[in-house]
Design a protein around this motif. Structure first.
Motif, PDB file in Angstrom:
ATOM      1  N   VAL A 161       0.938  -1.446  -0.186  1.00 23.94           N
ATOM      2  CA  VAL A 161       0.099   0.136  -0.258  1.00 23.94           C
ATOM      3  C   VAL A 161       0.772   1.249   0.371  1.00 23.94           C
ATOM      4  N   THR A 162       1.710   1.555   0.802  1.00 21.85           N
ATOM      5  CA  THR A 162       2.299   2.105   0.838  1.00 21.85           C
ATOM      6  C   THR A 162       3.188   2.587  -0.325  1.00 21.85           C
ATOM      7  N   VAL A 163       4.092   1.571  -1.149  1.00 28.30           N
ATOM      8  CA  VAL A 163       4.669   1.770  -2.508  1.00 28.30           C
ATOM      9  C   VAL A 163       3.793   1.950  -2.978  1.00 28.30           C
ATOM     10  N   VAL A 164       2.618   1.582  -3.829  1.00 30.23           N
ATOM     11  CA  VAL A 164       1.454   1.998  -4.086  1.00 30.23           C
ATOM     12  C   VAL A 164       1.397   3.586  -3.984  1.00 30.23           C
ATOM     13  N   ASN A 165       1.407   4.153  -3.183  1.00 34.24           N
ATOM     14  CA  ASN A 165       0.633   5.409  -3.102  1.00 34.24           C
ATOM     15  C   ASN A 165       1.991   6.087  -2.711  1.00 34.24           C
ATOM     16  N   ARG A 166       3.730   6.270  -3.008  1.00 31.55           N
ATOM     17  CA  ARG A 166       4.147   6.798  -3.256  1.00 31.55           C
ATOM     18  C   ARG A 166       4.228   6.759  -4.853  1.00 31.55           C
ATOM     19  N   GLU A 167       3.638   6.396  -5.053  1.00 28.11           N
ATOM     20  CA  GLU A 167       3.803   5.529  -7.256  1.00 28.11           C
ATOM     21  C   GLU A 167       2.754   6.785  -7.457  1.00 28.11           C
ATOM     22  N   VAL A 168       1.375   6.579  -6.989  1.00 26.08           N
ATOM     23  CA  VAL A 168       0.607   7.654  -7.382  1.00 26.08           C
ATOM     24  C   VAL A 168       1.101   8.924  -7.141  1.00 26.08           C
ATOM     25  N   LEU A 169       1.491   9.553  -5.691  1.00 28.11           N
ATOM     26  CA  LEU A 169       1.780  10.504  -5.872  1.00 28.11           C
ATOM     27  C   LEU A 169       3.009  10.975  -6.570  1.00 28.11           C
ATOM     28  N   ALA A 170       4.224  10.218  -6.466  1.00 23.61           N
ATOM     29  CA  ALA A 170       4.964  10.510  -7.401  1.00 23.61           C
ATOM     30  C   ALA A 170       4.818  10.989  -9.152  1.00 23.61           C
ATOM     31  N   ALA A 171       3.575   9.628  -9.627  1.00 28.66           N
ATOM     32  CA  ALA A 171       3.089  10.235 -11.034  1.00 28.66           C
ATOM     33  C   ALA A 171       2.597  11.500 -11.091  1.00 28.66           C
ATOM     34  N   ALA A 172       1.809  12.160 -10.173  1.00 28.72           N
ATOM     35  CA  ALA A 172       0.868  13.066 -10.117  1.00 28.72           C
ATOM     36  C   ALA A 172       1.731  14.053 -10.426  1.00 28.72           C
ATOM     37  N   LEU A 173       2.946  14.615  -9.125  1.00 23.34           N
ATOM     38  CA  LEU A 173       4.035  14.736  -9.097  1.00 23.34           C
ATOM     39  C   LEU A 173       4.882  15.151 -10.467  1.00 23.34           C
ATOM     40  N   ARG A 174       5.114  14.062 -11.352  1.00 25.96           N
ATOM     41  CA  ARG A 174       5.985  13.809 -12.280  1.00 25.96           C
ATOM     42  C   ARG A 174       4.549  14.941 -13.598  1.00 25.96           C
ATOM     43  N   ALA A 175       3.633  14.197 -13.224  1.00 23.46           N
ATOM     44  CA  ALA A 175       2.354  14.730 -14.199  1.00 23.46           C
ATOM     45  C   ALA A 175       2.155  16.745 -14.105  1.00 23.46           C
ATOM     46  N   LEU A 176       3.163  17.449 -13.300  1.00 24.00           N
ATOM     47  CA  LEU A 176       3.203  18.422 -12.658  1.00 24.00           C
ATOM     48  C   LEU A 176       3.908  19.311 -14.170  1.00 24.00           C
ATOM     49  N   PRO A 177       3.691  20.230 -14.088  1.00 20.99           N
ATOM     50  CA  PRO A 177       4.901  21.522 -15.664  1.00 20.99           C
ATOM     51  C   PRO A 177       6.033  21.833 -14.552  1.00 20.99           C
ATOM     52  N   THR A 178       6.834  21.971 -15.003  1.00 14.87           N
ATOM     53  CA  THR A 178       8.269  22.168 -14.662  1.00 14.87           C
ATOM     54  C   THR A 178       7.618  23.471 -13.279  1.00 14.87           C
ATOM     55  N   ARG A 179       7.616  23.855 -13.920  1.00 12.87           N
ATOM     56  CA  ARG A 179       7.736  24.952 -12.055  1.00 12.87           C
ATOM     57  C   ARG A 179       7.169  25.081 -11.416  1.00 12.87           C
ATOM     58  N   GLN A 180       5.779  24.139 -11.854  1.00 11.33           N
ATOM     59  CA  GLN A 180       4.718  23.809 -10.422  1.00 11.33           C
ATOM     60  C   GLN A 180       5.021  22.639  -9.856  1.00 11.33           C
ATOM     61  N   ARG A 181       6.431  22.009 -10.034  1.00  4.45           N
ATOM     62  CA  ARG A 181       6.977  21.661  -9.457  1.00  4.45           C
ATOM     63  C   ARG A 181       7.506  21.021  -8.405  1.00  4.45           C
ATOM     64  N   THR A 182       8.506  22.426  -9.032  1.00  2.00           N
ATOM     65  CA  THR A 182       9.658  22.893  -8.555  1.00  2.00           C
ATOM     66  C   THR A 182       9.187  23.608  -7.586  1.00  2.00           C
ATOM     67  N   ALA A 183       8.001  24.413  -7.354  1.00  2.00           N
ATOM     68  CA  ALA A 183       7.397  24.978  -6.046  1.00  2.00           C
ATOM     69  C   ALA A 183       7.149  24.020  -5.202  1.00  2.00           C
ATOM     70  N   VAL A 184       6.406  22.590  -5.829  1.00  5.75           N
ATOM     71  CA  VAL A 184       5.575  21.914  -4.781  1.00  5.75           C
ATOM     72  C   VAL A 184       7.287  21.651  -3.826  1.00  5.75           C
ATOM     73  N   VAL A 185       8.531  21.262  -4.599  1.00  4.98           N
ATOM     74  CA  VAL A 185       9.028  20.164  -3.345  1.00  4.98           C
ATOM     75  C   VAL A 185       9.828  21.345  -2.788  1.00  4.98           C
ATOM     76  N   LEU A 186       9.873  22.622  -3.344  1.00  2.82           N
ATOM     77  CA  LEU A 186      10.595  23.967  -2.894  1.00  2.82           C
ATOM     78  C   LEU A 186       9.992  23.950  -0.902  1.00  2.82           C
ATOM     79  N   ARG A 187       8.597  24.361  -1.132  1.00  3.47           N
ATOM     80  CA  ARG A 187       7.659  24.002  -0.304  1.00  3.47           C
ATOM     81  C   ARG A 187       7.553  23.085   0.591  1.00  3.47           C
ATOM     82  N   TYR A 188       7.638  22.168  -0.429  1.00  7.00           N
ATOM     83  CA  TYR A 188       7.005  21.184   0.739  1.00  7.00           C
ATOM     84  C   TYR A 188       8.186  19.648   1.360  1.00  7.00           C
TER      85      TYR A 188
END
Length: 185
Positions: free
Chosen positions: A116-143
């Motif tokens: 379940v943890t692996v699947v949750n990480r994969e789903v979250l990583a896919a959602a993060l990967r789907a973001l445009p570069t600038r949005q992904r950068t903002a999320v990574v830096l903030r969180y």
């Protein structure tokens, strides 16, 4: 992984600045050993996928920062390096695919929780990967890096308002992606 873990670990092992403000190989080795893994993790989060590309981006960023540091032009190595890593990843224009690992199941019933943890990480990583570069950068830096809006704005080279709106749009997009994933299951 909480952002405080990485910060505390580096702070505890960070060498004194005065010891490193020289062009000696020892000073460089110490900085490299102290900050390289953290820079690689940041690069990987900004462009998830290929670990060797993240390592290349981190190494290139350190190589660009080192001469300035050795000449005494950089007061605090990690914040300066963090900006250099963000610039390296964006400059390369890479979008990495997420690297996935699956562990073998154990006999104590824990595989279900682990899977379940692996699947949750994969789903979250896919959602993060789907973001445009600038949005992904903002999320990574903030969180992930747990930077304030002002520090994120400095690292991204934009205004605080841009960080706020970009982060809000990114979180909405990720939420929508996660809801679509849940509906598909």
């Amino acid at each position: 992984m909480g952002s405080g873990e990485g910060t505390e670990a580096v702070a505890a092992t960070a060498p004194a600045a005065a010891e490193l403000h020289s062009s000696s190989p020892t000073g460089f080795d110490t900085l490299f050993d102290t900050y390289f893994d953290r820079a690689v993790r940041l690069a990987w989060l900004l462009a998830p996928g290929d670990p060797s590309a993240a390592e290349d981006a981190a190494a290139d960023a350190i190589a660009r920062v080192w001469p300035k540091w050795a000449k005494g032009r950089v007061d605090d190595f990690w914040p300066y390096l963090r900006v250099a890593v963000v610039n390296q990843v964006h400059g390369r224009g890479r979008r990495f695919a997420i690297a996935q690992r699956r562990a073998s199941t154990s006999t104590d019933g824990a595989p279900d929780d682990f899977e379940v943890t692996v699947v949750n990480r994969e789903v979250l990583a896919a959602a993060l990967r789907a973001l445009p570069t600038r949005q992904r950068t903002a999320v990574v830096l903030r969180y992930y890096e747990d930077l304030s809006e002002a520090d994120s704005a400095r690292a991204m080279g934009c205004s605080v308002g841009t960080v706020k709106s970009t982060t809000a749009r990114a979180l909405l997009a990720m939420r929508a992606q996660l809801e679509r994933t849940n509906d598909d299951e």
